[in-house]
Design an enzyme around this catalytic site. Structure first.
Site, PDB file in Angstrom:
ATOM      1  N   GLU A 139       1.036  -1.067  -0.084  1.00 43.44           N
ATOM      2  CA  GLU A 139      -0.080   0.118   0.158  1.00 43.44           C
ATOM      3  C   GLU A 139       1.059   1.264   0.032  1.00 43.44           C
ATOM      4  OE1 GLU A 139      -3.762   1.855   2.628  1.00 43.44           O
ATOM      5  OE2 GLU A 139      -2.440   0.479   3.481  1.00 43.44           O
ATOM      6  N   LYS A 156     -10.171   2.227  -2.122  1.00 43.78           N
ATOM      7  CA  LYS A 156     -10.535   1.785  -0.852  1.00 43.78           C
ATOM      8  C   LYS A 156     -11.637   2.210  -0.163  1.00 43.78           C
ATOM      9  CE  LYS A 156      -7.864   0.876   3.406  1.00 43.78           C
ATOM     10  NZ  LYS A 156      -6.520   1.216   4.228  1.00 43.78           N
ATOM     11  N   CYS A 177      -5.144  -3.281   2.799  1.00 35.71           N
ATOM     12  CA  CYS A 177      -5.012  -3.441   4.012  1.00 35.71           C
ATOM     13  C   CYS A 177      -6.033  -3.781   4.880  1.00 35.71           C
ATOM     14  CB  CYS A 177      -4.265  -2.019   4.225  1.00 35.71           C
ATOM     15  SG  CYS A 177      -3.365  -1.830   5.763  1.00 35.71           S
TER      16      CYS A 177
END
Length: 280
Positions: A46, A114, A146
């Site tokens: 990320e 995200k 994540c």
């Protein structure tokens, strides 16, 4: 069965805060190693090109897609003849997203923004709203980022849309390794799919310690390869035929009752709007 075996790489790396040039050079060296070891799919962590704790520089470091880093990634995909998944700060319509993108030698295949934002990310980023899947040569792929490894709903949606490979570019903290360990295995097992999770290492701002343990898991939730060093490439061969085999062995997707799930979710939403349920 057709031959659907492919070598894949999860790239674990430390990053220099705000130093795109240094981070791209490090990523280049690691991807080159992955290519030399036969990988056809490589996953970077990320915000690999900027580092993670750059909240005071988000606006300056964010890029459009297509843009500088996505073009650079396409060049590397062409050079190494591989599909690359990477996560960067994206600027779209004057808003900033935490975005994972996928490129191959033909160019940009797509992106995922995200949805579930961790902690202070809610002040930095706008949430995405879509769960796209992408057809690769060897697999149908979905992406999460994540913190989202802990949300089974997103992975399940991707699996129901056809994903047999789910990717997690991450900057996951060492303090919560227990969650990383269980969640990566669970997402693979419950969806009968392969998981590639690429995590950060290092320390930022003296307090954010990244946990490493980048890994590649099979549809049974078994770790096939795991990184143990600061900057490391792990490569293993996966056989996509194992997905259908595992989904027959434990048929979670077949036996899922979507009607009940949808009905109960609708009831939950109604109760929230009526004040019956309170958000934690």
């Amino acid at each position: 069965m057709s031959n659907r075996k492919v070598k894949v790489a999860s790239i674990q790396m430390n990053c220099e805060m705000g130093n795109k040039k240094a981070n791209l050079e490090r990523a280049y060296q690691l991807m080159r190693e992955a290519a030399e070891r036969g990988a056809k799919i490589s996953v970077l962590p990320e915000l690999f090109n900027t580092a993670y704790r750059v909240e005071d520089q988000d606006a300056n470091l964010a890029e459009t897609i297509p843009g500088e880093t996505s073009d650079w990634l396409i060049d590397r995909a062409q050079e190494f003849n591989m599909t690359i998944i990477a996560c960067i700060l994206e600027k779209e319509n004057n808003q900033i997203y935490d975005t994972s993108l996928v490129v191959d030698k033909e160019g940009l295949k797509g992106k995922y923004q995200k949805i579930y934002l961790w902690d202070q990310e809610v002040k930095r980023f706008v949430s995405g709203e879509k769960y796209p899947v992408f057809k690769l040569e060897w697999a149908t792929m979905g992406m999460q980022i994540c913190y989202e490894v802990g949300f089974p709903e997103g992975a399940r949606i991707l699996a129901l849309k056809g994903a047999d490979l789910i990717i997690y570019p991450s900057a996951f903290g060492e303090e919560r390794y227990y969650a990383w360990d269980i969640a990566t295995k669970a997402r693979a097992l419950e969806n009968g799919c392969y998981v590639i999770a690429a995590n950060r290492t290092g320390i930022e701002k003296g307090e954010t310690i990244f946990g490493g343990h980048s890994r590649i898991l099979d549809p049974k939730g078994i770790i096939l390869a795991e990184a143990t060093k600061e900057n490391e490439v792990i490569v293993t061969e996966i056989d996509m035929n194992k997905v259908s085999e595992q989904r027959k062995t434990i048929p979670y997707l077949r036996d899922l009752n979507n009607e009940i799930v949808i009905r109960e979710l609708q009831n939950l939403n109604e109760n929230k709007s009526n004040g019956v349920l309170h958000k934690l």
